[in-house]
Design an enzyme around this catalytic site. Structure first.
Site, PDB file in Angstrom:
ATOM      1  N   SER A 219      45.864 124.015 -11.195  1.00 35.01           N
ATOM      2  CA  SER A 219      46.433 122.709 -10.870  1.00 35.01           C
ATOM      3  C   SER A 219      46.639 121.908 -12.145  1.00 35.01           C
ATOM      4  CB  SER A 219      45.500 121.945  -9.926  1.00 35.01           C
ATOM      5  OG  SER A 219      45.394 122.604  -8.683  1.00 35.01           O
ATOM      6  N   GLY A 221      47.730 118.605 -12.047  1.00 35.10           N
ATOM      7  CA  GLY A 221      47.851 117.207 -11.653  1.00 35.10           C
ATOM      8  C   GLY A 221      49.274 116.863 -11.252  1.00 35.10           C
ATOM      9  N   GLY A 224      52.176 119.503 -11.333  1.00 35.28           N
ATOM     10  CA  GLY A 224      52.307 120.616 -10.413  1.00 35.28           C
ATOM     11  C   GLY A 224      51.275 121.694 -10.612  1.00 35.28           C
ATOM     12  N   GLY A 250      44.052 119.155  -4.010  1.00 27.82           N
ATOM     13  CA  GLY A 250      43.751 120.522  -4.416  1.00 27.82           C
ATOM     14  C   GLY A 250      43.388 121.409  -3.242  1.00 27.82           C
ATOM     15  N   ASP A 251      42.707 120.833  -2.237  1.00 27.13           N
ATOM     16  CA  ASP A 251      42.350 121.603  -1.041  1.00 27.13           C
ATOM     17  C   ASP A 251      43.602 122.003  -0.261  1.00 27.13           C
ATOM     18  OD1 ASP A 251      39.762 121.003  -1.843  1.00 27.13           O
ATOM     19  OD2 ASP A 251      39.640 119.255  -0.523  1.00 27.13           O
TER      20      ASP A 251
END
Length: 313
Positions: A219, A221, A224, A250-251
């Site tokens: 990730s 942020g 992308g 993120g999940d």
């Protein structure tokens, strides 16, 4: 069916305030309470995508009872949490409506005894051998008392049962988990730098592969996500920035990658789905949810670019 493991479940509280000021009292405009922890958030997004999930991990005390009562109302999610004598933690997110930012407070979680850890291992082994388990997601921090190499052992158990693994954790649990060769790891850029010693995402992702990860989704942020696999390397980002609450983004990305795995989508399509879901989660009011209209719109707008550079062996 997808199995998600959340060893450190939480009762998530989201407070919305007009403006957040340090050292001041605040009038809360809205309170939202949900079953939480990374794996439970993943399961909720999977359910919205049409995938049935089984959740396991630990729950205990009055907080744990409340979490399980709320979880019973979730569709397409089966509760197979293991009881613990300690009380499930709470997490509090305070959303500043003036700027859309969020401040997070996370309790450490209950102490897990050796007997409770053994009970969980037995439950996990049974679940892995149930008919229809297509993949397992190992998510989040470890509560006190759980061995730091827990995710490495759980990854090996899943592979012995023929079940692929997605690992989403950080620090030493991630470092040790890599040695068990998970099929996919999804750290953020900071977590990846912490275990590899390099802040350049592509170089760090390749280092994680050399340490055991089959594929790495990093990730980045607002920029992308970077995806490094034996089949190629891709990067994708949302076409525009989104203000809102990033908790749980993120999940949602993990849910996108997992659903793409079990649907056997090509890697670029999995990446586009993960990026669109992550951005759509920023626009949702609470973790474990996403704005379905934003997600639908972004799926056709996310641009996936392939790198022509070979992946180091």
């Amino acid at each position: 069916m997808i199995l998600t493991v959340t060893l450190n479940t939480a009762l998530d509280l989201t407070y919305r305030v007009p403006r957040l000021h340090a050292h001041d009292s605040h009038q809360v405009r809205e309170v939202v309470q949900r079953p939480g922890g990374k794996g439970l958030n993943v399961a909720r997004v999977l359910a919205a995508l049409g995938h049935a999930s089984v959740v396991t991990g630990f729950a205990g005390g009055l907080t744990g009872s409340e979490l399980r009562e709320l979880l019973a109302g979730e569709r397409n999610i089966e509760d197979r949490l293991v009881a613990t004598s300690g009380s499930t933690r709470r997490t509090v997110g305070v959303v500043d409506e003036s700027g859309g930012g969020s401040t997070q407070f996370n309790e450490p979680g209950p102490h897990i005894s050796p007997e409770e850890w053994s009970a969980f291992r037995e439950t996990y082994a049974r679940l892995l051998h149930e008919d229809g388990v297509e993949a397992v997601a190992l998510c989040g921090s470890l509560p006190p008392g759980v061995p730091v190499g827990a995710y490495a052992q759980l990854t090996r158990d899943a592979h012995a049962a023929g079940v692929p693994v997605v690992l989403d954790t950080s620090g030493e649990p991630l470092r040790r988990g890599l040695a068990a060769r998970p099929d996919l790891v999804k750290p953020n850029a900071v977590e990846l730098a912490g275990i590899t010693g390099t802040t350049e995402p592509l170089r760090a992702a390749r280092a994680a592969q050399r340490r055991g990860a089959h594929s790495v989704a990093a990730s980045l942020g607002p920029d992308g996500m970077l995806l490094v696999t034996p089949d190629g390397t891709w990067q994708a980002g949302p076409p525009r920035s989104f203000a809102g609450n990033p908790t749980g983004a993120g999940d949602s990305a993990v849910a996108g990658l997992l659903s793409g795995m079990v649907e056997e989508l090509p890697w670029p399509e999995r990446l586009a789905r993960a990026v669109a879901l992550s951005a759509a989660t920023v626009r949702a009011p609470t973790a474990g949810e996403f704005d379905e209209q934003v997600h639908a719109d972004l799926l056709s707008e996310v641009t996936v670019e392939e790198s022509s550079e070979p992946v180091d062996g």
